[in-house]
Design a protein around this motif. Sequence first.
Motif, PDB file in Angstrom:
ATOM      1  N   ASN A 412       1.361  -1.126  -0.205  1.00 12.43           N
ATOM      2  CA  ASN A 412       0.268  -0.030  -0.042  1.00 12.43           C
ATOM      3  C   ASN A 412       0.593   0.873  -0.081  1.00 12.43           C
ATOM      4  OD1 ASN A 412      -3.175  -0.840   0.479  1.00 12.43           O
ATOM      5  ND2 ASN A 412      -1.530  -2.107   1.791  1.00 12.43           N
ATOM      6  N   TYR A 413       1.183   2.018  -0.708  1.00  7.79           N
ATOM      7  CA  TYR A 413       1.260   3.649  -1.149  1.00  7.79           C
ATOM      8  C   TYR A 413       1.136   4.789  -0.912  1.00  7.79           C
ATOM      9  CZ  TYR A 413       4.291  -0.100  -3.873  1.00  7.79           C
ATOM     10  OH  TYR A 413       5.333  -0.547  -3.811  1.00  7.79           O
ATOM     11  N   VAL A 414       1.323   5.371   0.034  1.00  9.10           N
ATOM     12  CA  VAL A 414       0.311   7.294   0.050  1.00  9.10           C
ATOM     13  C   VAL A 414       1.275   7.930  -0.418  1.00  9.10           C
ATOM     14  CG1 VAL A 414      -0.942   8.625   1.435  1.00  9.10           C
ATOM     15  CG2 VAL A 414      -1.199   5.915   1.735  1.00  9.10           C
ATOM     16  N   THR A 415       0.237   8.696  -1.377  1.00 10.66           N
ATOM     17  CA  THR A 415       1.906   9.616  -1.462  1.00 10.66           C
ATOM     18  C   THR A 415       1.209  11.146  -1.405  1.00 10.66           C
ATOM     19  OG1 THR A 415       3.052   8.725  -3.533  1.00 10.66           O
ATOM     20  CG2 THR A 415       3.482  10.957  -2.962  1.00 10.66           C
ATOM     21  N   ASN A 416       1.566  11.850  -0.523  1.00 14.35           N
ATOM     22  CA  ASN A 416       1.286  13.361  -0.264  1.00 14.35           C
ATOM     23  C   ASN A 416       2.082  14.754  -0.854  1.00 14.35           C
ATOM     24  OD1 ASN A 416      -0.919  12.979   1.791  1.00 14.35           O
ATOM     25  ND2 ASN A 416       0.831  11.662   2.826  1.00 14.35           N
ATOM     26  N   TYR A 417       1.677  15.523  -1.485  1.00 12.32           N
ATOM     27  CA  TYR A 417       2.194  16.772  -2.510  1.00 12.32           C
ATOM     28  C   TYR A 417       2.055  17.723  -1.937  1.00 12.32           C
ATOM     29  CZ  TYR A 417       1.823  12.835  -6.058  1.00 12.32           C
ATOM     30  OH  TYR A 417       2.441  11.956  -7.151  1.00 12.32           O
ATOM     31  N   PHE A 418       3.079  18.745  -1.568  1.00 17.36           N
ATOM     32  CA  PHE A 418       3.186  20.000  -1.100  1.00 17.36           C
ATOM     33  C   PHE A 418       3.636  21.127  -1.968  1.00 17.36           C
ATOM     34  CE2 PHE A 418       3.272  16.373   2.115  1.00 17.36           C
ATOM     35  CZ  PHE A 418       2.522  16.644   2.599  1.00 17.36           C
ATOM     36  N   LEU A 419       2.988  22.000  -1.576  1.00 17.70           N
ATOM     37  CA  LEU A 419       4.011  22.994  -2.302  1.00 17.70           C
ATOM     38  C   LEU A 419       5.446  23.596  -1.299  1.00 17.70           C
ATOM     39  CD1 LEU A 419       0.567  25.244  -2.907  1.00 17.70           C
ATOM     40  CD2 LEU A 419       1.984  24.547  -4.328  1.00 17.70           C
ATOM     41  N   ALA A 420       5.840  24.846  -2.282  1.00 22.01           N
ATOM     42  CA  ALA A 420       7.007  24.961  -1.055  1.00 22.01           C
ATOM     43  C   ALA A 420       6.853  26.053   0.327  1.00 22.01           C
ATOM     44  CB  ALA A 420       7.247  26.776  -2.478  1.00 22.01           C
ATOM     45  N   ASN A 421       5.506  26.676   0.857  1.00 21.16           N
ATOM     46  CA  ASN A 421       5.255  26.450   2.087  1.00 21.16           C
ATOM     47  C   ASN A 421       4.512  25.387   2.854  1.00 21.16           C
ATOM     48  OD1 ASN A 421       2.428  26.662   1.108  1.00 21.16           O
ATOM     49  ND2 ASN A 421       2.042  28.250   0.596  1.00 21.16           N
ATOM     50  N   PRO A 424      -0.687  21.515   1.236  1.00 20.48           N
ATOM     51  CA  PRO A 424      -1.074  20.575   0.547  1.00 20.48           C
ATOM     52  C   PRO A 424      -1.313  20.801  -1.321  1.00 20.48           C
ATOM     53  CG  PRO A 424      -2.763  19.910   1.816  1.00 20.48           C
ATOM     54  CD  PRO A 424      -1.907  21.549   2.311  1.00 20.48           C
ATOM     55  N   GLN A 425      -0.443  20.305  -1.996  1.00 17.46           N
ATOM     56  CA  GLN A 425      -0.740  21.200  -3.534  1.00 17.46           C
ATOM     57  C   GLN A 425      -1.884  20.160  -4.711  1.00 17.46           C
ATOM     58  OE1 GLN A 425       2.348  19.536  -6.103  1.00 17.46           O
ATOM     59  NE2 GLN A 425       2.712  21.030  -7.128  1.00 17.46           N
ATOM     60  N   ARG A 426      -2.120  19.401  -3.784  1.00 17.65           N
ATOM     61  CA  ARG A 426      -3.374  18.048  -4.628  1.00 17.65           C
ATOM     62  C   ARG A 426      -3.583  17.293  -3.544  1.00 17.65           C
ATOM     63  NH1 ARG A 426      -1.209  14.213  -9.117  1.00 17.65           N
ATOM     64  NH2 ARG A 426       1.258  14.477  -8.835  1.00 17.65           N
ATOM     65  N   ALA A 427      -4.583  16.549  -4.002  1.00 18.05           N
ATOM     66  CA  ALA A 427      -5.146  15.280  -3.227  1.00 18.05           C
ATOM     67  C   ALA A 427      -3.894  14.555  -3.195  1.00 18.05           C
ATOM     68  CB  ALA A 427      -6.538  14.496  -3.883  1.00 18.05           C
ATOM     69  N   PRO A 428      -3.975  13.354  -1.988  1.00 20.88           N
ATOM     70  CA  PRO A 428      -2.580  12.252  -1.631  1.00 20.88           C
ATOM     71  C   PRO A 428      -2.967  11.399  -2.887  1.00 20.88           C
ATOM     72  CG  PRO A 428      -3.543  12.857   0.058  1.00 20.88           C
ATOM     73  CD  PRO A 428      -4.833  13.895  -0.573  1.00 20.88           C
ATOM     74  N   GLN A 429      -2.346  10.793  -3.204  1.00 16.93           N
ATOM     75  CA  GLN A 429      -1.910   9.199  -4.398  1.00 16.93           C
ATOM     76  C   GLN A 429      -2.441   8.160  -3.781  1.00 16.93           C
ATOM     77  OE1 GLN A 429       0.288  10.145  -8.365  1.00 16.93           O
ATOM     78  NE2 GLN A 429       0.804   7.970  -7.738  1.00 16.93           N
ATOM     79  N   LEU A 430      -3.280   7.378  -3.847  1.00 17.54           N
ATOM     80  CA  LEU A 430      -3.229   6.055  -2.976  1.00 17.54           C
ATOM     81  C   LEU A 430      -3.418   5.118  -4.258  1.00 17.54           C
ATOM     82  CD1 LEU A 430      -4.832   8.808  -0.961  1.00 17.54           C
ATOM     83  CD2 LEU A 430      -5.769   6.106   0.009  1.00 17.54           C
ATOM     84  N   THR A 431      -2.364   3.987  -4.380  1.00 15.61           N
ATOM     85  CA  THR A 431      -2.488   2.809  -4.588  1.00 15.61           C
ATOM     86  C   THR A 431      -2.177   1.511  -3.988  1.00 15.61           C
ATOM     87  OG1 THR A 431      -0.109   3.501  -4.628  1.00 15.61           O
ATOM     88  CG2 THR A 431      -1.382   4.378  -6.343  1.00 15.61           C
ATOM     89  N   ARG A 432      -2.177   0.670  -4.265  1.00 14.20           N
ATOM     90  CA  ARG A 432      -1.968  -0.835  -3.487  1.00 14.20           C
ATOM     91  C   ARG A 432      -1.925  -1.739  -4.397  1.00 14.20           C
ATOM     92  NH1 ARG A 432      -7.781  -1.826  -1.207  1.00 14.20           N
ATOM     93  NH2 ARG A 432      -9.267  -2.200  -2.871  1.00 14.20           N
TER      94      ARG A 432
END
Length: 812
Positions: A412-421, A424-432
């Motif tokens: 199971n993988y959870v990736t969170n994307y963030f801006l410089a500040n 959150p840059q966008r919704a988390p990406q969830l894959t399995r």
Amino acid sequence: MKTTICTIYYALLLVVAGFTSAFAQVTPTGTKIVGKLINEQTAPVDYATVSLLKAGDSTVVKGTLTDETGLYTFENVKPGIYIIKATNIGYTKAITGPFTVEQSKQFFAMGDIKMGTASKTLGTVTVTSTKPLIERKIDRTVMNVENSILSAGNNAMEILERAPGVTIDKDDNISLKGKQGVTVMINDKLTYLSAQQLATLLRSTDGNTVSSIEIITNPSAKYDAAGNSGIINIKLKKNKQSGTNGNLTAAVARANSIRNSQNLNINHKEGNLNVFGSLSRGDIPSHRVIDIDRKTVVNNTDNYFIQSTQMPQNYHYNNFRLGVDLDVSKKNTVGFVVSGNSNKENDLNYSHTNITANRTTIDSSLNTNSTIDQKFTNIAVNLNDRWQIDTLGQSLSIDLDYSKFNNNSNANYVTNYFLANGNPQRAPQLTRNQSPSVIDIHSAKVDYAKPLSKTVKLETGAKFSDVKTDNDLRAQKYDGSAFVNDTSLSNHFIYTEKISAGYLNLNKQYQTGSVQVGLRAEYTQSNGNLIGSTPVDRSYLNFFPSLFLNQTLDSKNEMTFSYSRRIDRPNYSQLNPFVYYLDPYTFEQGNAFLKPQYTNNFELGYVYDKTIDVSLGYSHTTDVNMEIILTQGNKSFQTNLNLAVQNNYNLNIFAPYTITKWWTGNANFNGFRGEIKADNVNGGSIDNKSTGFVFKTTQNLVFGTIKGEIQYYYNSPMTMGIYDIHRQQSISAALSKSFDEKKFNVKFGVDDIFNMRRNDIDSHQLGNDFAIRQKNDSRVFRLTATYNFGNAKIRQREHRTGAEEESNRVGH
């Protein structure tokens, strides 16, 4: 290529003919007497004292010891009438003769001498014999770890790393004398595992069960042709006499976490029946930190990815082995062995990546957290028959093998994307992913040996193996409301392979040397089928010649020369074109179009006084199968490609020494130079020349009833493929003490005392610009207790199963 090999082969045959002529012209100085000691169960009697006596007055003429196969030899015996006397603790004295040695005979073969079991035991006398840590034999180097206290509490992987010429990299790939492509066997049986799974198996094999490690750099035609750098054979402890014996070992260790293991070995022999088995279990939590700093250039814009990953891991293993040997007659033994394991691994990866254009200001970042639960189960069955047709050495052996592997992985993988500040840059990406894998292996082999004369021996045999792997990757992604199948990442790969092989060996013994020439043929049929794509079919026939020359110059000097051609077929995971992601910018991909690589190995050896061992080797490899890292925009991925050619040179020196009665040691230096060249690789080229060395030294200390060992290891900086590897070094030490007439042993040891061992690499080729800094929990404190019970002299019959070349090639 075939024309070149044929030319080399015929040239080598001419060399053999030249040596044969030269040997034939040596003036004999006496007769060579060869014989064998066996016990009442026809098993060999090892390390017994054998004396050659004059028949007239029983004067001792010569004396020697039998080797581990029960064989003894008397050189340069003058004409006369003699008798032979044999003695050993636990046996009655055996005398045979008189017999006559004639001047016209250069070779005299004695029949087997049977030694009966002594009816009385010596309760007040203890006789012990210790083999040297390193032994040099005609075709291999043997590391005897049974009496080394560093073996207690360590596992087989850690012991293997201490063997002469052996190095293990950050990904658990085993190299021998600077070359990868090693074939690993356990008790003459291949393990059918990839590098990762082989490392897992060796780490779950208790060091207390290991007897020796055999390093065979140039195997004969009797062995499968796989492995460009040779074979490493790990021998487990054996039985020695009738009765029951065993040992129980419990160990606790501390690295970053507490580890524990327990191991039980038990053997019983009564009459013509021998039963043996082992059980082991353990929990091995570990922790690894990997920092990756890489640079990519897209549209003339620099991008830096600065990644740090914490990788805690918990591994639990359960292994078993059960075997039966039945002597159906004095010359025929039938055996059955079943072994297996049920292992679990839980990985937690916490990865944080900063993305920047100038290293000072973070433009964006991402976190990828993953949980990977894996379960590995395996069952292997072997049925074997060993028939000693006559006392002259004619024999026939048959092995039937079946192995089944079930490997299941849920990730199971959870990736969170963030801006410089930091927002959150966008919704988390969830894959399995679900990755079930099933591997079935069938094999059958037969080996036949026949002496054609007193000095000429013929060996021949055949083998067939049938392998099928079925890997089904089922990937899903979260669409905001539920997990749905991701067909772009899911795939189903089925690989089948059939290999038919036959070999012929001819060995000629001379008074001061020997020559062996062999030829092996292997016909391979394979099919790689990625469902939905065009299958990749291959079939090819290869010939693998081999040559071995041995010449004794005098009582203290011996020379050897060997040549063999080898093949390395891609392992099953390398052929699987699945894509495995660490994060959206880093992944691994197989290559269904990988071809085998071929190697010609040459080695010249010199042994002084049966102790100092020097060897000089050269190998030339074509279609080199090499792991490389390629870039696609901002993404980097690892794969394997067939590159052009590789040349390797190596110098290995092993020297034991004695400083005082209580201080002995040995030193091993292995220097090597690698040259690899390839054009048109991802738009670039590789032209590397690298020189490096590995130095190991072990000090053995005895303080009354306390034994100590200290080992230093140093691996110089070197380049392997596209990787620049930094230096490695470590110091380990251990103390042990025995109690209750050596039935109970306690040992305390520390691996990598100063916590110096690291695995750091860089790469600046093929568009790569990255640095990897990796630290495992290498400093380990160990406390081990071993209790030996029952009769300590039971011998378990050894045999080689049919599970040979397919080793080390099972996929993930």
